[in-house]
Design an enzyme around this catalytic site. Structure first.
Site, PDB file in Angstrom:
ATOM      1  N   LYS A  52       0.844  -1.204   0.000  1.00 19.91           N
ATOM      2  CA  LYS A  52       0.000   0.000   0.000  1.00 19.91           C
ATOM      3  C   LYS A  52       0.879   1.254   0.000  1.00 19.91           C
ATOM      4  O   LYS A  52       0.623   2.204  -0.744  1.00 19.91           O
ATOM      5  CB  LYS A  52      -0.949  -0.018   1.214  1.00 19.91           C
ATOM      6  N   GLN A  96      -4.360  -1.789   9.646  1.00 16.30           N
ATOM      7  CA  GLN A  96      -4.298  -3.104   9.011  1.00 16.30           C
ATOM      8  C   GLN A  96      -4.884  -4.168   9.942  1.00 16.30           C
ATOM      9  O   GLN A  96      -4.470  -4.291  11.091  1.00 16.30           O
ATOM     10  CB  GLN A  96      -2.840  -3.438   8.643  1.00 16.30           C
ATOM     11  N   ASP A 119     -10.852   2.745   4.263  1.00 14.49           N
ATOM     12  CA  ASP A 119     -11.140   1.307   4.147  1.00 14.49           C
ATOM     13  C   ASP A 119     -12.647   1.064   4.032  1.00 14.49           C
ATOM     14  O   ASP A 119     -13.078  -0.039   3.680  1.00 14.49           O
ATOM     15  CB  ASP A 119     -10.595   0.550   5.371  1.00 14.49           C
TER      16      ASP A 119
END
Ligand code: NAD
Length: 292
Positions: A52, A96, A119
């Site tokens: 990412k 994460q 997200d």
């Protein structure tokens, strides 16, 4: 049979994002900025976060990686999120997953400012998605929609079967495919671990999205001739002959399913790359919403 190559589709999306970043920078403004928090040293999570960050660089974004020890207290993580929420130079925040046992994932998801929720896991984002309002779409389903668009896969009136009902993949995927969108308007069946007649359901599918996390679960005898197959699964399967000691397996038995499919995503090189494209699109959107 068409291979839905994530390298090709994600490169096209990233090229568009880079062009938009260049316009932003040339007007003297700062670049979009993604902040990622990684707790612990889980191998797969390390790989995802590194990718990412690298992809942010490729499209001209700033990125910040905050690392916390695996035994970090929940309160410390929540403070780190609060600080990023209050930082006007940070546009998108991701933590994460999965997180260690002492930390409530739900609390963490809900601590992120919905305006920075790139997200798309915050209940506010999920609720808006259900109501068809503009929001951050979870990166994996978003990436799949971008892939369907890139390869011009027709969806209207098709029967789509989504295997898996998680908040990050299966459920939002089923909502998008059933929504009144260019790549939506499917009749959707969502299957899960209590679905008794999965094989029969899959055999009636024009589109299958496999997101259950069971390597090579979808076999050729579950697939109708000409179906479109989207394989979301990523599982590390031990293999002593592989350089890293494992191989990445999808949820679809590619070798036997691909000859029957009209289009299929490979693993690796399919949905995973599109997930990053979706995340970058969300980060740009977060930036544009607050900066313009
Ligand atoms: P999850 O474990 O949260 O959910 C799995 C779902 O599959 C559950 O809803 C469960 O009911 C269903 N399921 C389990 N066994 C089943 C069975 N035998 N029959 C039918 N349904 C069954 O998983 P997740 O987070 O949604 O991830 C699914 C897979 O996708 C994993 O392999 C994960 O690593 C992968 N993934 C990939 C990406 C990507 O970018 N490619 C992103 C996220 C997740």
């Amino acid at each position: 049979m068409l291979v839905l190559d994530g390298k090709i589709a994600s490169a096209a999306v990233k090229q568009e994002i880079l062009a938009q970043t260049e316009v932003i920078l040339s007007s003297g403004k700062r670049a979009p900025h993604l902040a990622a928090i990684l707790v612990g040293t889980n191998g797969a999570s390390e790989t995802y976060v590194a990718s990412k960050v690298k992809n942010c660089e490729e499209v001209g974004f700033m990125s910040t990686l905050i690392r916390l020890e695996s035994d970090v207290a929940e309160s410390v993580l929540l403070e780190a999120i609060a600080s990023l929420n209050n930082d006007p130079t940070v546009d998108g925040i991701l933590v994460q997953l999965p997180l260690p046992k002492q930390i409530s994932e739900q609390k963490v998801i809900e601590a992120i400012d919905p305006l920075k929720d790139v997200d798309g896991f915050h209940p506010s984002s999920a609720g808006k998605l259900v109501q068809g309002l503009p929001t951050f779409i979870p990166a994996t389903p978003y990436g799949i929609m971008l892939m369907l668009e890139h390869f011009d896969i027709p969806t209207k009136g098709k029967h789509a079967v989504v295997i898996g009902r998680s908040n990050i993949v299966g459920r939002p995927m089923s909502i998008l495919l059933s929504s009144n969108l260019k790549r939506g308007n499917c009749t959707v069946t969502i299957c899960h671990s209590h679905t008794p007649n999965l094989k029969e359901v899959c055999l009636s599918a024009d589109i299958i999205v496999a997101a259950l996390g069971k390597p090579e679960f979808v076999k050729a005898d579950m697939v109708k001739e000409g179906a479109v197959i989207i394989d979301v699964g990523i599982t590390r399967v031990e293999d002593a002959t592989a350089k890293k000691g494992f191989r990445i397996k999808g949820d679809v038995a590619y070798a036997e399913v691909s000859p029957k499919a009209s289009a299929i995503t490979p693993v690796p090189g399919g949905v995973g790359l599109m997930t990053i494209a979706g995340l970058l699109k969300n980060t740009l959107q977060a930036y544009l919403t607050t900066q313009q």
